[in-house]
Enzyme design. Structure first.
Site, PDB file in Angstrom:
ATOM      1  N   HIS A 167      -0.871  18.588 -26.298  1.00  0.00           N
ATOM      2  CA  HIS A 167      -0.995  17.154 -26.047  1.00  0.00           C
ATOM      3  C   HIS A 167      -2.300  16.535 -26.565  1.00  0.00           C
ATOM      4  CE1 HIS A 167       2.586  17.674 -23.705  1.00  0.00           C
ATOM      5  NE2 HIS A 167       2.605  16.408 -23.329  1.00  0.00           N
ATOM      6  N   ARG A 204       0.818  -1.236   0.000  1.00  0.00           N
ATOM      7  CA  ARG A 204       0.000   0.000   0.000  1.00  0.00           C
ATOM      8  C   ARG A 204       0.846   1.278   0.000  1.00  0.00           C
ATOM      9  NH1 ARG A 204      -2.866  -3.218   3.351  1.00  0.00           N
ATOM     10  NH2 ARG A 204      -4.789  -3.992   2.401  1.00  0.00           N
ATOM     11  N   ARG A 225      -3.755  22.319 -13.880  1.00  0.00           N
ATOM     12  CA  ARG A 225      -2.800  21.337 -14.394  1.00  0.00           C
ATOM     13  C   ARG A 225      -3.008  21.079 -15.884  1.00  0.00           C
ATOM     14  NH1 ARG A 225      -0.350  16.575 -10.596  1.00  0.00           N
ATOM     15  NH2 ARG A 225       0.933  15.588 -12.136  1.00  0.00           N
ATOM     16  N   LYS A 260       2.620  11.716 -10.562  1.00  0.00           N
ATOM     17  CA  LYS A 260       1.829  10.760 -11.345  1.00  0.00           C
ATOM     18  C   LYS A 260       2.707   9.562 -11.693  1.00  0.00           C
ATOM     19  CE  LYS A 260      -1.096  13.550 -14.314  1.00  0.00           C
ATOM     20  NZ  LYS A 260      -1.495  13.542 -15.733  1.00  0.00           N
ATOM     21  N   GLU A 288      -5.169  17.287 -10.949  1.00  0.00           N
ATOM     22  CA  GLU A 288      -5.608  17.603 -12.301  1.00  0.00           C
ATOM     23  C   GLU A 288      -7.077  17.997 -12.393  1.00  0.00           C
ATOM     24  OE1 GLU A 288      -4.636  14.689 -15.380  1.00  0.00           O
ATOM     25  OE2 GLU A 288      -3.500  16.306 -16.307  1.00  0.00           O
ATOM     26  N   HIS A 327      -1.677  13.557 -28.837  1.00  0.00           N
ATOM     27  CA  HIS A 327      -2.077  12.182 -28.513  1.00  0.00           C
ATOM     28  C   HIS A 327      -2.777  11.497 -29.679  1.00  0.00           C
ATOM     29  CE1 HIS A 327      -1.985  12.912 -23.905  1.00  0.00           C
ATOM     30  NE2 HIS A 327      -0.844  12.431 -24.347  1.00  0.00           N
ATOM     31  N   HIS A 359       6.758  10.945 -28.811  1.00  0.00           N
ATOM     32  CA  HIS A 359       5.864  11.796 -28.022  1.00  0.00           C
ATOM     33  C   HIS A 359       6.175  13.283 -28.250  1.00  0.00           C
ATOM     34  CE1 HIS A 359       3.313  13.094 -24.765  1.00  0.00           C
ATOM     35  NE2 HIS A 359       4.321  13.743 -24.221  1.00  0.00           N
ATOM     36  N   LYS A 383       6.516  23.375 -13.456  1.00  0.00           N
ATOM     37  CA  LYS A 383       5.671  22.205 -13.191  1.00  0.00           C
ATOM     38  C   LYS A 383       5.307  22.146 -11.708  1.00  0.00           C
ATOM     39  CE  LYS A 383       4.421  17.556 -14.073  1.00  0.00           C
ATOM     40  NZ  LYS A 383       4.584  16.307 -14.746  1.00  0.00           N
ATOM     41  N   ASN A 413      -0.918  20.335 -20.543  1.00  0.00           N
ATOM     42  CA  ASN A 413      -1.292  19.519 -21.700  1.00  0.00           C
ATOM     43  C   ASN A 413      -1.225  20.291 -23.013  1.00  0.00           C
ATOM     44  OD1 ASN A 413      -1.703  17.209 -20.269  1.00  0.00           O
ATOM     45  ND2 ASN A 413      -3.862  17.640 -19.876  1.00  0.00           N
ATOM     46  N   GLU A 457       9.116  19.311 -24.719  1.00  0.00           N
ATOM     47  CA  GLU A 457       8.464  19.641 -23.439  1.00  0.00           C
ATOM     48  C   GLU A 457       9.060  20.931 -22.852  1.00  0.00           C
ATOM     49  OE1 GLU A 457       5.841  17.966 -22.314  1.00  0.00           O
ATOM     50  OE2 GLU A 457       5.997  16.021 -23.323  1.00  0.00           O
TER      51      GLU A 457
HETATM   52  P1  NAD Z   1      12.317   6.120 -21.626  1.00  0.00           P
HETATM   53  O1  NAD Z   1      12.261   5.954 -20.170  1.00  0.00           O
HETATM   54  O2  NAD Z   1      11.975   4.961 -22.469  1.00  0.00           O
HETATM   55  O3  NAD Z   1      13.785   6.643 -21.989  1.00  0.00           O
HETATM   56  C1  NAD Z   1      14.134   6.824 -23.345  1.00  0.00           C
HETATM   57  C2  NAD Z   1      15.355   5.986 -23.721  1.00  0.00           C
HETATM   58  O4  NAD Z   1      16.509   6.598 -23.203  1.00  0.00           O
HETATM   59  C3  NAD Z   1      15.352   4.573 -23.168  1.00  0.00           C
HETATM   60  O5  NAD Z   1      15.883   3.711 -24.142  1.00  0.00           O
HETATM   61  C4  NAD Z   1      16.306   4.648 -21.974  1.00  0.00           C
HETATM   62  O6  NAD Z   1      16.930   3.419 -21.725  1.00  0.00           O
HETATM   63  C5  NAD Z   1      17.278   5.686 -22.443  1.00  0.00           C
HETATM   64  N1  NAD Z   1      17.931   6.498 -21.415  1.00  0.00           N
HETATM   65  C6  NAD Z   1      17.350   7.180 -20.398  1.00  0.00           C
HETATM   66  N2  NAD Z   1      18.272   7.905 -19.761  1.00  0.00           N
HETATM   67  C7  NAD Z   1      19.456   7.687 -20.373  1.00  0.00           C
HETATM   68  C8  NAD Z   1      20.779   8.183 -20.194  1.00  0.00           C
HETATM   69  N3  NAD Z   1      21.057   9.104 -19.260  1.00  0.00           N
HETATM   70  N4  NAD Z   1      21.735   7.714 -21.004  1.00  0.00           N
HETATM   71  C9  NAD Z   1      21.466   6.809 -21.993  1.00  0.00           C
HETATM   72  N5  NAD Z   1      20.228   6.333 -22.235  1.00  0.00           N
HETATM   73  C10 NAD Z   1      19.247   6.772 -21.431  1.00  0.00           C
HETATM   74  O7  NAD Z   1      11.391   7.306 -22.126  1.00  0.00           O
HETATM   75  P2  NAD Z   1      11.213   8.818 -21.642  1.00  0.00           P
HETATM   76  O8  NAD Z   1      11.085   9.586 -22.887  1.00  0.00           O
HETATM   77  O9  NAD Z   1      12.239   9.203 -20.653  1.00  0.00           O
HETATM   78  O10 NAD Z   1       9.817   8.772 -20.896  1.00  0.00           O
HETATM   79  C11 NAD Z   1       8.641   8.405 -21.554  1.00  0.00           C
HETATM   80  C12 NAD Z   1       7.654   7.882 -20.550  1.00  0.00           C
HETATM   81  O11 NAD Z   1       7.349   8.897 -19.608  1.00  0.00           O
HETATM   82  C13 NAD Z   1       6.326   7.455 -21.170  1.00  0.00           C
HETATM   83  O12 NAD Z   1       5.979   6.185 -20.687  1.00  0.00           O
HETATM   84  C14 NAD Z   1       5.346   8.491 -20.665  1.00  0.00           C
HETATM   85  O13 NAD Z   1       4.042   7.985 -20.501  1.00  0.00           O
HETATM   86  C15 NAD Z   1       5.958   8.884 -19.361  1.00  0.00           C
HETATM   87  N6  NAD Z   1       5.555  10.211 -18.861  1.00  0.00           N
HETATM   88  C16 NAD Z   1       5.071  10.311 -17.604  1.00  0.00           C
HETATM   89  C17 NAD Z   1       4.699  11.530 -17.091  1.00  0.00           C
HETATM   90  C18 NAD Z   1       4.217  11.647 -15.677  1.00  0.00           C
HETATM   91  O14 NAD Z   1       3.776  12.708 -15.269  1.00  0.00           O
HETATM   92  N7  NAD Z   1       4.292  10.591 -14.917  1.00  0.00           N
HETATM   93  C19 NAD Z   1       4.823  12.679 -17.876  1.00  0.00           C
HETATM   94  C20 NAD Z   1       5.321  12.552 -19.160  1.00  0.00           C
HETATM   95  C21 NAD Z   1       5.692  11.315 -19.651  1.00  0.00           C
HETATM   96 ZN    ZN Z   2       4.282  15.219 -22.748  1.00  0.00          ZN
END
Ligand code: NAD
Ligand code: ZN
Length: 355
Positions: free
Chosen positions: A247, A122, A240, A144, A236, A251, A264, A226, A244, A186
């Site tokens: 977005h 939990r 918040r 999130k 949200e 999306h 993305h 943020k 978006n 972003e």
């Molecule tokens: P990711 O985590 O897949 O990272 C992108 C790539 O970069 C991966 O292959 C990873 O292994 C590599 N990588 C990361 N850091 C590295 C580093 N320092 N050196 C070498 N390689 C590295 O993708 P992302 O773009 O970081 O994140 C996308 C995800 O984030 C999605 O699932 C999305 O839904 C989520 N997201 C969440 C929120 C939230 O508020 N929680 C907001 C936006 C996006």
């Molecule tokens: Zn985004």
């Protein structure tokens, strides 16, 4: 070094520390780490190869026993079966509520590891160490966490605030260029919705090296924006939504092309350009807003042109999107660069955004 304090609704607060080279100084963060008996590092293979052994060694030096779970890289890992595997590992390591999860990686690791922290027993403590630009400026702040289902992205999740977010811009040295550009979409978004000075600064870089040099400051500005937004609207309800920007259309583009053709960040870039084209035409945005957005996105190698998509398919995707509330869609539009507002659109008019 920049330290921001993020306050949450339940009087909890946590620091967001942004500091070049802090990944080499984790061992000194005894006040944070020595509260835990064990820390489980969740990371992916790519990040593990570069950084895991050093981070393990340093956290161990700061006090706790350290375990690591390495997952395959990529969005496909943000799933139920990977979650179940992590729960199994946490049980095997005898993780209790006096222990913590540390996520070391991009948004995938942060969302998945954060979701495990939110739900295992939990909820146990979470420390976020984001390593991609997107994770550093966006996903690691705000609480999130979640995973995908076969039916869609981020369908299962929670709000689980971290105990600390530790950001080192030097992690970005090993990030592949296209992920860097993705994160820049972003960063540009933050300038658009909340900071004309950030936008102007981003416009001014002639050399990539100069941008990298200023990364600590840029990331701190994005995290501050943020933080300010999520602090006012943790769950949200209203404000918040300005995060978006780009977005809603983005999306649909991502989804129509099955998350393959556009990343993305690219989809968000297209979304920011398209919505602004529409709001300038409607007189909601100042005229030069659109040309400025096109210029900055092109400078960073991001696309701006809405790809051809049949409107019936667009409608299908849009209407199954969870963002509709009582047949209304709330979208973020710019009055001008640095100033956002929320516009309410009725369901039948929403399709006009894609013409
Ligand atoms: P990711 O985590 O897949 O990272 C992108 C790539 O970069 C991966 O292959 C990873 O292994 C590599 N990588 C990361 N850091 C590295 C580093 N320092 N050196 C070498 N390689 C590295 O993708 P992302 O773009 O970081 O994140 C996308 C995800 O984030 C999605 O699932 C999305 O839904 C989520 N997201 C969440 C929120 C939230 O508020 N929680 C907001 C936006 C996006
Ligand atoms: Zn985004």
């Amino acid at each position: 070094m920049k330290e921001l304090i993020c306050k949450t609704e339940n009087m909890h607060q946590y620091p967001i520390i942004i500091e070049k080279g802090i990944k080499g100084r984790l061992a000194q963060m005894k006040a944070l780490f020595s509260q835990y008996h064990k820390v489980v590092i969740i990371t992916d293979k790519n990040v593990a190869k570069e950084y895991l052994s050093d981070v393990e060694r340093q956290v161990r030096q700061a006090g706790p026993k350290v375990y690591s779970i390495v997952i395959p890289p990529g969005e496909a890992s943000k799933c139920l079966s990977q979650t179940a595997e992590i729960y199994d590992e946490l049980v095997k390591c005898n993780i209790t509520r006096s222990d913590a999860i540390l996520t070391l990686g991009g948004g995938v690791v942060g969302d998945l590891g954060g979701f495990c922290a939110a739900t295992y027993l939990r909820g146990i403590d979470l420390i976020q160490v984001p390593t991609s630009l997107l994770a550093q400026v966006d996903s690691s702040v705000g609480g999130k966490v979640g995973i995908d289902l076969d039916y869609g992205k981020n369908l299962v999740g929670a709000f689980h605030q971290p105990k600390a977010v530790i950001i080192d811009p030097l992690f970005l040295e090993t990030l592949e260029d296209h992920y860097m550009i993705d994160g820049m979409a972003e960063v540009i978004k933050y300038g658009c919705i909340s900071s004309a000075p950030l936008f102007v600064k981003l416009m001014g870089y002639a050399y990539y090296e100069d941008l990298v040099e200023d990364m600590e400051e840029i990331i701190a500005k994005c995290c501050q924006i943020k933080r300010d937004v999520v602090q006012t609207d943790e769950h949200e309800q209203g404000l918040r939504r300005i995060l978006n920007f780009g977005h809603t259309i983005g999306h649909v583009v991502e989804s129509y092309f099955k998350f393959k053709k556009y990343s993305h960040g690219e989809a968000v870039a297209i979304g920011m350009a398209q919505i602004t084209k529409k709001t300038v035409a409607e007189g909601i945005s100042q005229k030069d807003t659109y040309t400025n957005i096109i210029e900055i996105l092109e400078n960073y190698g991001l696309p701006t042109e809405l790809p051809k998509m049949p409107l019936d398919k667009v409608q299908e995707i849009l209407f199954t999107d969870k963002k509709f509330e009582n047949d209304s869609l709330y979208i973020c539009a710019l009055e001008k660069i640095g100033k956002a507002q929320i516009v309410k659109i009725q369901k039948p008019q929403a399709i006009e955004l894609f013409r």
